[in-house]
Design a protein around this motif. Structure first.
Motif, PDB file in Angstrom:
ATOM      1  N   ASP A   1       8.089-115.227  12.268  1.00 41.94           N
ATOM      2  CA  ASP A   1       7.965-113.941  11.708  1.00 41.94           C
ATOM      3  C   ASP A   1       9.886-112.871  12.850  1.00 41.94           C
ATOM      4  O   ASP A   1       9.176-111.862  11.918  1.00 41.94           O
ATOM      5  N   SER A   2      10.359-113.449  13.022  1.00 39.97           N
ATOM      6  CA  SER A   2      11.551-112.822  14.417  1.00 39.97           C
ATOM      7  C   SER A   2      12.905-113.533  14.120  1.00 39.97           C
ATOM      8  O   SER A   2      12.847-114.551  14.296  1.00 39.97           O
ATOM      9  N   LEU A   3      13.439-112.780  13.532  1.00 39.07           N
ATOM     10  CA  LEU A   3      14.861-113.365  13.415  1.00 39.07           C
ATOM     11  C   LEU A   3      15.311-113.234  15.133  1.00 39.07           C
ATOM     12  O   LEU A   3      16.567-113.669  15.542  1.00 39.07           O
ATOM     13  N   TYR A   4      15.373-112.317  15.326  1.00 39.64           N
ATOM     14  CA  TYR A   4      15.000-112.092  17.501  1.00 39.64           C
ATOM     15  C   TYR A   4      15.251-113.465  17.959  1.00 39.64           C
ATOM     16  O   TYR A   4      16.266-113.833  18.719  1.00 39.64           O
ATOM     17  N   ILE A   5      13.790-113.928  18.164  1.00 35.93           N
ATOM     18  CA  ILE A   5      13.371-115.623  18.588  1.00 35.93           C
ATOM     19  C   ILE A   5      14.380-116.420  17.511  1.00 35.93           C
ATOM     20  O   ILE A   5      14.690-117.187  18.443  1.00 35.93           O
ATOM     21  N   THR A   6      14.348-116.434  16.481  1.00 33.97           N
ATOM     22  CA  THR A   6      15.508-117.247  15.974  1.00 33.97           C
ATOM     23  C   THR A   6      17.139-117.582  16.637  1.00 33.97           C
ATOM     24  O   THR A   6      16.938-118.784  16.874  1.00 33.97           O
ATOM     25  N   MET A   7      17.400-116.610  16.719  1.00 33.10           N
ATOM     26  CA  MET A   7      19.069-116.257  17.082  1.00 33.10           C
ATOM     27  C   MET A   7      18.918-116.472  18.921  1.00 33.10           C
ATOM     28  O   MET A   7      19.535-117.034  18.967  1.00 33.10           O
ATOM     29  N   LEU A   8      17.653-116.307  19.868  1.00 34.12           N
ATOM     30  CA  LEU A   8      17.997-116.622  21.009  1.00 34.12           C
ATOM     31  C   LEU A   8      17.183-117.860  20.801  1.00 34.12           C
ATOM     32  O   LEU A   8      18.240-118.654  22.229  1.00 34.12           O
ATOM     33  N   ILE A   9      16.779-118.550  20.518  1.00 31.38           N
ATOM     34  CA  ILE A   9      16.732-120.146  20.924  1.00 31.38           C
ATOM     35  C   ILE A   9      17.863-121.016  20.286  1.00 31.38           C
ATOM     36  O   ILE A   9      18.351-121.588  20.619  1.00 31.38           O
ATOM     37  N   PHE A  10      18.495-120.591  19.361  1.00 29.98           N
ATOM     38  CA  PHE A  10      19.633-120.800  18.738  1.00 29.98           C
ATOM     39  C   PHE A  10      20.742-120.721  19.919  1.00 29.98           C
ATOM     40  O   PHE A  10      21.215-121.467  20.124  1.00 29.98           O
ATOM     41  N   GLY A  11      20.655-119.516  20.127  1.00 27.70           N
ATOM     42  CA  GLY A  11      22.036-119.195  21.763  1.00 27.70           C
ATOM     43  C   GLY A  11      21.179-119.967  23.158  1.00 27.70           C
ATOM     44  O   GLY A  11      22.269-120.660  23.451  1.00 27.70           O
ATOM     45  N   ALA A  12      19.864-119.863  22.905  1.00 24.99           N
ATOM     46  CA  ALA A  12      20.247-121.052  23.944  1.00 24.99           C
ATOM     47  C   ALA A  12      20.494-122.849  23.544  1.00 24.99           C
ATOM     48  O   ALA A  12      20.225-122.809  24.752  1.00 24.99           O
ATOM     49  N   SER A  13      20.216-122.798  22.794  1.00 30.61           N
ATOM     50  CA  SER A  13      20.497-124.871  22.276  1.00 30.61           C
ATOM     51  C   SER A  13      22.226-125.105  22.558  1.00 30.61           C
ATOM     52  O   SER A  13      22.907-125.799  22.602  1.00 30.61           O
ATOM     53  N   VAL A  14      22.806-123.344  22.150  1.00 30.90           N
ATOM     54  CA  VAL A  14      24.345-123.895  22.074  1.00 30.90           C
ATOM     55  C   VAL A  14      24.667-123.995  23.430  1.00 30.90           C
ATOM     56  O   VAL A  14      25.399-124.390  23.936  1.00 30.90           O
ATOM     57  N   VAL A  15      24.390-122.531  24.056  1.00 33.19           N
ATOM     58  CA  VAL A  15      24.294-122.593  25.776  1.00 33.19           C
ATOM     59  C   VAL A  15      24.437-123.897  25.886  1.00 33.19           C
ATOM     60  O   VAL A  15      25.376-124.275  27.167  1.00 33.19           O
ATOM     61  N   ALA A  16      23.058-124.923  26.230  1.00 33.36           N
ATOM     62  CA  ALA A  16      22.636-126.193  26.161  1.00 33.36           C
ATOM     63  C   ALA A  16      23.569-126.957  25.991  1.00 33.36           C
ATOM     64  O   ALA A  16      24.301-128.399  27.159  1.00 33.36           O
ATOM     65  N   ALA A  17      24.127-127.137  24.973  1.00 32.31           N
ATOM     66  CA  ALA A  17      25.129-127.962  24.580  1.00 32.31           C
ATOM     67  C   ALA A  17      26.678-127.996  24.874  1.00 32.31           C
ATOM     68  O   ALA A  17      27.248-128.191  25.355  1.00 32.31           O
TER      69      ALA A  17
END
Length: 88
Positions: A40-56
């Protein structure tokens, strides 16, 4: 300097890089959404998604040797027709 430039440039296999990019971003988005939903955290969602974009980006932007195994073969340039160029 030329050796560094040559190592960083090169034709890469676009299909493989595109597939890795798409799969990394989509899987990252799914994992981010699931974790963010259950935590229940939008911050964690954006953090994980941002990490996946950086990994890509790290996986797909540099011309890694695995991408240079099967480079894209482009068609040769066709000779220009001077008559067609002048009439336009």
């Amino acid at each position: 300097m030329d050796q560094i430039k040559k190592a960083l440039e090169g034709k890469i296999g676009q299909r493989l890089a595109d597939r890795i990019n798409q799969e990394t971003v989509v899987m990252g988005a799914i994992v981010a959404w699931l974790v963010g939903y259950f935590v229940d955290s939008l911050y964690i969602t954006m953090l994980i998604f941002g990490a996946s974009v950086v990994a890509a980006l790290v996986a797909c932007v540099p011309p890694w040797p695995m991408y240079r195994k099967y480079p894209v073969v482009w068609l040769p340039n066709r000779p220009s027709n001077e008559k067609a160029a002048k009439s336009q």
